[in-house]
Design an enzyme around this catalytic site. Structure first.
Site, PDB file in Angstrom:
ATOM      1  N   LYS A  39       0.890  -1.356  -0.055  1.00 20.51           N
ATOM      2  CA  LYS A  39      -0.060   0.111   0.042  1.00 20.51           C
ATOM      3  C   LYS A  39       0.787   1.285  -0.040  1.00 20.51           C
ATOM      4  CE  LYS A  39      -0.212  -0.213   4.820  1.00 20.51           C
ATOM      5  NZ  LYS A  39      -1.165   0.105   6.061  1.00 20.51           N
ATOM      6  N   TYR A 244      15.543  30.111   7.629  1.00 19.31           N
ATOM      7  CA  TYR A 244      14.383  30.893   8.322  1.00 19.31           C
ATOM      8  C   TYR A 244      14.459  31.065   9.832  1.00 19.31           C
ATOM      9  CZ  TYR A 244      11.832  30.607   4.002  1.00 19.31           C
ATOM     10  OH  TYR A 244      11.427  30.819   2.650  1.00 19.31           O
TER      11      TYR A 244
END
Length: 345
Positions: A39, A244
């Site tokens: 999956k 940042y």
């Protein structure tokens, strides 16, 4: 200093031989059939390539989360292997289940009724809830007669990655009680359950994360290696910030490498200030925050700067990287983005 000859994206190397060996190692631990869970696009590594390699090794039963994932498998596997769908028979699934020959693991009386009406001659399995309270038919809705003609009756362990957890024995007892006397094949265990021993194996095990090199299969071989190109290096003076929010301030003169990858590529922001990359075998700490497309890494101590740094590989497993972010290897693997150049071996 720039490196114009390099590609701007990282290279995700996927070792299909290691994947197959991990499956074989888990298969050797049981006397029953061993399937494979593919999956989430083969846990982020490419469901088609993963499934084809596993089928070549002898896997005949696959599991996916939703029916939309089946088409990519059928394209490489053909019509013969069994593909089971954990989400069962949802309202809009009927045509796809029929067209793709997928087997729904029915999870509720409503799904059982829907399947009988819409696809009365189509195979089905059943998922029962033994204590996880996530998917599956509840004890009060269950009767063993429901399993007549079922291809598989399965449940899922909530705590199998903790071998001594009392929940494992409790779920095993519940599974034995609910399935006593049925004739349909039974499955309780994914990777963790497989490692708990024979009483958890029943007729089929269905390993997932262990195939891809993750815990709780400590003996797994690494499957994924991720090398990230160095775009630029720069000197940073004491007191100067990096990235940042100026989350990193240089205390001494530093050399910072800017590397092409970020949270848009699955290197989640929780790694900010915590992740380690490697120049060969030499660890290099992340300096400041993970941004969308870039990482800034302290490489002051590297004499010969390589053209790439490694964040997954022999030096650091997917679970070790996950630990730095306070998460699990599953999240790291399934988050790996589609910008990487993928190389299979």
């Amino acid at each position: 200093m720039s490196h114009p000859e390099l590609m701007g994206t990282g290279t995700l190397q996927i070792d299909l031989n290691a994947l197959v060996e991990n499956w074989r190692a888990l298969d050797r631990q049981t006397a029953t059939e061993t399937g494979a869970v593919v999956k989430a696009d083969g846990y982020g590594l490419g469901a088609g390539r993963v499934a084809k390699a596993l089928a070549g090794a002898g896997v005949r039963t696959f599991f996916v989360a939703v029916v939309e994932e089946v088409a990519a498998l059928r394209a490489v596997l053909g019509p013969d292997p069994v593909i089971n769908v954990f989400s069962g028979h949802m309202e809009g699934d009927t045509q796809a289940l029929a067209d793709l020959g997928a087997i729904p693991m029915l999870n509720s009386p409503e799904q059982v009724a829907r399947h009988k009406v819409r696809l009365p001659n189509h195979p089905f399995g059943l998922q029962i809830d033994t204590g996880m309270n996530r998917l599956g038919i509840e004890t009060y809705d269950w009767s063993p007669e429901m399993s007549r003609d079922a291809t598989l009756v399965m449940s899922h362990l909530a705590c199998a990655d903790e071998p001594d957890h009392a929940g494992n024995k409790a779920q095993l007892r519940a599974f034995l009680d609910m399935t006593a006397g049925i004739l349909a094949p039974r499955s309780l265990s994914a990777t963790g359950g497989t490692l708990l021993g024979p009483e958890y194996h029943f007729d089929l095990t269905r390993p997932g994360i262990g195939l891809y090199g993750g815990l709780p299969f400590a003996g797994a071989s690494p499957v994924a290696r991720l090398d990230l190109p160095v775009v630029q290096t720069r000197s940073v003076k004491p007191g100067e910030p990096v990235g940042y929010a100026h989350a990193f301030i240089a205390e001494t003169p530093r050399i910072i490498a800017t590397v092409s990858a970020g949270y848009a590529d699955g290197l989640i922001r929780a790694l900010s200030g915590k992740a380690t990359l490697f120049a060969g075998d030499i660890p290099c700490p992340l300096a400041g925050r993970v941004s969308m497309d870039l990482l800034t890494v302290d490489v002051t101590h590297i004499e010969d700067m390589p053209d790439h740094l490694t964040i997954l590989g022999p030096q650091q497993t997917v679970d070790q990287l996950a630990d730095a972010a306070g998460t699990i290897g599953y999240e790291i693997l399934t988050s790996l983005g589609h910008r990487y150049k993928r190389a299979y071996s």
